[in-house]
Design an enzyme around this catalytic site. Structure first.
Site, PDB file in Angstrom:
ATOM      1  CG  HIS A 113      -2.174   1.187   1.492  1.00 33.61           C
ATOM      2  ND1 HIS A 113      -1.294   2.404   2.046  1.00 33.61           N
ATOM      3  CD2 HIS A 113      -3.124   0.377   1.088  1.00 33.61           C
ATOM      4  CE1 HIS A 113      -2.693   3.530   2.138  1.00 33.61           C
ATOM      5  NE2 HIS A 113      -3.574   2.469   1.453  1.00 33.61           N
ATOM      6  CG  ASP A 191       0.400  -2.529   6.092  1.00 32.27           C
ATOM      7  OD1 ASP A 191      -0.751  -2.775   7.105  1.00 32.27           O
ATOM      8  OD2 ASP A 191       0.516  -1.877   5.585  1.00 32.27           O
ATOM      9  CD  GLN A 194      -6.492  -4.387   3.790  1.00 38.20           C
ATOM     10  OE1 GLN A 194      -7.776  -5.026   4.955  1.00 38.20           O
ATOM     11  NE2 GLN A 194      -7.313  -3.720   4.123  1.00 38.20           N
ATOM     12  CE  LYS A 217      -7.310   0.246   6.233  1.00 38.76           C
ATOM     13  NZ  LYS A 217      -7.633   0.429   5.250  1.00 38.76           N
ATOM     14  CB  CYS A 356      -3.278   3.440  -0.664  1.00 37.34           C
ATOM     15  SG  CYS A 356      -4.622   4.759  -1.286  1.00 37.34           S
TER      16      CYS A 356
HETATM   17  C1  LIG Z   1      -2.181  -2.972   3.920  1.00 37.68           C
HETATM   18  C2  LIG Z   1      -2.936  -1.738   4.225  1.00 37.68           C
HETATM   19  N1  LIG Z   1      -1.709  -0.732   4.753  1.00 37.68           N
HETATM   20  C3  LIG Z   1      -2.143   0.474   5.544  1.00 37.68           C
HETATM   21  C4  LIG Z   1      -3.224   1.103   5.000  1.00 37.68           C
HETATM   22  C5  LIG Z   1      -2.997   2.349   5.423  1.00 37.68           C
HETATM   23  O1  LIG Z   1      -4.702   2.502   6.815  1.00 37.68           O
HETATM   24  P1  LIG Z   1      -4.922   3.617   7.289  1.00 37.68           P
HETATM   25  O2  LIG Z   1      -5.037   4.472   5.148  1.00 37.68           O
HETATM   26  O3  LIG Z   1      -6.033   3.735   7.997  1.00 37.68           O
HETATM   27  O4  LIG Z   1      -3.881   4.414   7.702  1.00 37.68           O
HETATM   28  C6  LIG Z   1      -4.195   0.218   4.346  1.00 37.68           C
HETATM   29  C7  LIG Z   1      -5.391   0.883   4.296  1.00 37.68           C
HETATM   30  O5  LIG Z   1      -6.408   0.556   3.211  1.00 37.68           O
HETATM   31  C8  LIG Z   1      -4.151  -1.136   4.158  1.00 37.68           C
HETATM   32  O6  LIG Z   1      -4.675  -1.224   3.436  1.00 37.68           O
END
Ligand SMILES: Cc1ncc(COP(=O)(O)O)c(C=O)c1O
Length: 422
Positions: A113, A191, A194, A217, A356
């Site tokens: 992402h 990270d 998900q 999420k 993203c």
């Molecule tokens: C795999 C992953 N990493 C990071 C993020 C970023 O999360 P946030 O926008 O809640 O900071 C997301 C958001 O969709 C994501 O799917």
């Protein structure tokens, strides 16, 4: 189950398939935020009166709840942040800025992402670090590493990778990757944006140096997330933001800092949101994270099977066995934005775009994809309705070619993507 979610209860015809972007919130979470303001609202760590002490206790109990939920080992540190993005930026600025030097390599994967790419690029530009990307196979799994990879040559100092891809759904084999990186002295950031909302995640078992996720999420409020830091990394970290709360002493000349986690929490924190996150954790624990995983896996497998049968549909990423609750796909000749707009007319909310993850889409040779993603409130009947609607759209579209109508609606959004039709 749906009846626990006020938005879904009020809009009973809505099919919400965009939980990978943000999940819906149960009433318990919405009520918890109101409860904070109605019964506990005072600033934490600052005053000695009863109300402020209760507020501080509740906030710190939230930290313990997070640690329990993700099985963080004794001595590790849970820092509250705005979400996964802010948690990664914290690691970049509080750890990597002080521990990586010119020429060091950061290894990311091709399926990250933007939140796990852009902060590293900013630091790499400034400090002349190198960024390398772990390639993926055409099936959306991590490839065997090339022989000239920095992991093999010894230049890699940090591996930062997603647990579950928000596009491909791929579940990366962290139990193999992390011990192997550790043997070579490479630090690892996971990270888990998900994965934490959908499956049991044990920080103790995975043993990364850093793990990040977002509350919104996982049925919790927006504006709250966490970073878990391995004990051994704490002494290597400097504050990344200055202000109240994160200090021990301040003089006109200099400051001394509080111990972690407070050292990394400058200013007034998202207090009501922490209270909401606690309610989300309680809610998930009552339902059982394993039961949630089983339910969303069944839905994903079913949707995968049904989608695979539709001519012209190409699913991105691996088979359901190694997949989170996410399916991205393309439909030959129909732009994902158009598809999402058609489905919206049936009350079906899906995501269209690059989610993203522009570099990943570039790697896949497409500009955009459609994505459905599930959570515990989704039902098999909704997938049946989605598939039926999708077939009706494709049927109508092939017959009448009514894409022209939508091209008008989306002419602006599509301008940049028109060169490369999918
Ligand atoms: C795999 C992953 N990493 C990071 C993020 C970023 O999360 P946030 O926008 O809640 O900071 C997301 C958001 O969709 C994501 O799917």
């Amino acid at each position: 189950m749906k009846s626990d979610f006020p938005l879904l209860k009020k809009r009973s015809k809505l099919v919400y398939f965009d939980s990978a972007a943000t999940s819906q919130k149960p009433k318990a979470v919405i009520d918890a935020e109101a409860e904070w303001y109605e019964t506990l609202n005072a600033n934490t760590h600052r005053a000695v009166y009863d109300l402020a002490e209760k507020a501080t206790e509740a906030y710190e109990a939230g930290r313990a709840d997070v640690a329990r939920f993700i099985d963080a080992p004794q001595g590790s540190c849970v820092v509250f942040t705005k979400g996964a993005t802010e948690s990664i930026n914290l690691v970049v600025n509080a750890w990597a800025r002080h521990n990586l030097k010119k020429g060091d390599t950061i290894l990311l994967t091709e399926m990250e992402h933007h939140a796990n790419i852009v902060p590293w690029q900013l630091l790499a530009d400034e400090k002349k670090l190198k960024i390398e990307y772990w390639p993926i196979t055409d099936d959306g799994e991590l490839s065997p590493l090339p022989h000239n990879s920095s992991l093999v040559t010894g230049h890699c100092k940090l591996l930062s990778l997603t647990h579950i891809s928000n596009v491909l759904g791929t579940i990366n084999p962290l139990k193999k990757i992390i011990p192997w990186a550790r043997e070579q002295g490479i630090k690892v950031l996971v990270d888990a944006a998900q994965s934490v909302p959908h499956m049991p995640v044990s920080v103790r078992a995975l043993d990364p140096d850093f793990l990040v996720f977002s509350g919104h999420k996982m049925l919790g409020p927006t504006g709250i997330g966490a970073l878990v830091i391995k004990k051994e990394r704490l002494a290597e970290m400097q504050p990344w933001q200055g202000g109240g709360e994160m200090i021990e002493r301040v003089s006109f000349k200099e400051s001394a800092f509080a111990q972690p986690p407070w050292k990394f929490e400058a200013g007034t924190q998202p207090l009501a949101q922490v209270h909401g996150l606690r309610a989300a954790i309680r809610y998930i624990e009552q339902r059982g994270i394993k039961a949630i995983e089983k339910h969303t896996r069944e839905l994903t497998t079913y949707a995968f099977e049904q989608l695979s049968k539709i001519p012209g549909v190409t699913i991105l990423g691996p088979a359901p066995k190694n997949r989170g609750a996410v399916i991205s796909f393309t439909v030959a000749g129909l732009h994902p934005h158009d598809l999402a707009t058609f489905l919206n007319r049936y009350g079906i909310c899906i995501r269209a775009g690059n989610h993203c993850a522009m570099p990943l889409h570039e790697r896949l040779g497409i500009v955009a994809s459609a994505r459905v993603s599930f959570h515990l409130y989704n039902e098999k009947t909704e997938i049946d309705f989605f598939i039926k609607s999708l077939k009706a759209i494709l049927n109508e579209w092939t017959k009448n070619g009514f894409v022209a109508q939508l091209t008008h609606e989306y002419s602006i959004k599509r301008q940049d993507t028109k060169q490369k039709q999918i």
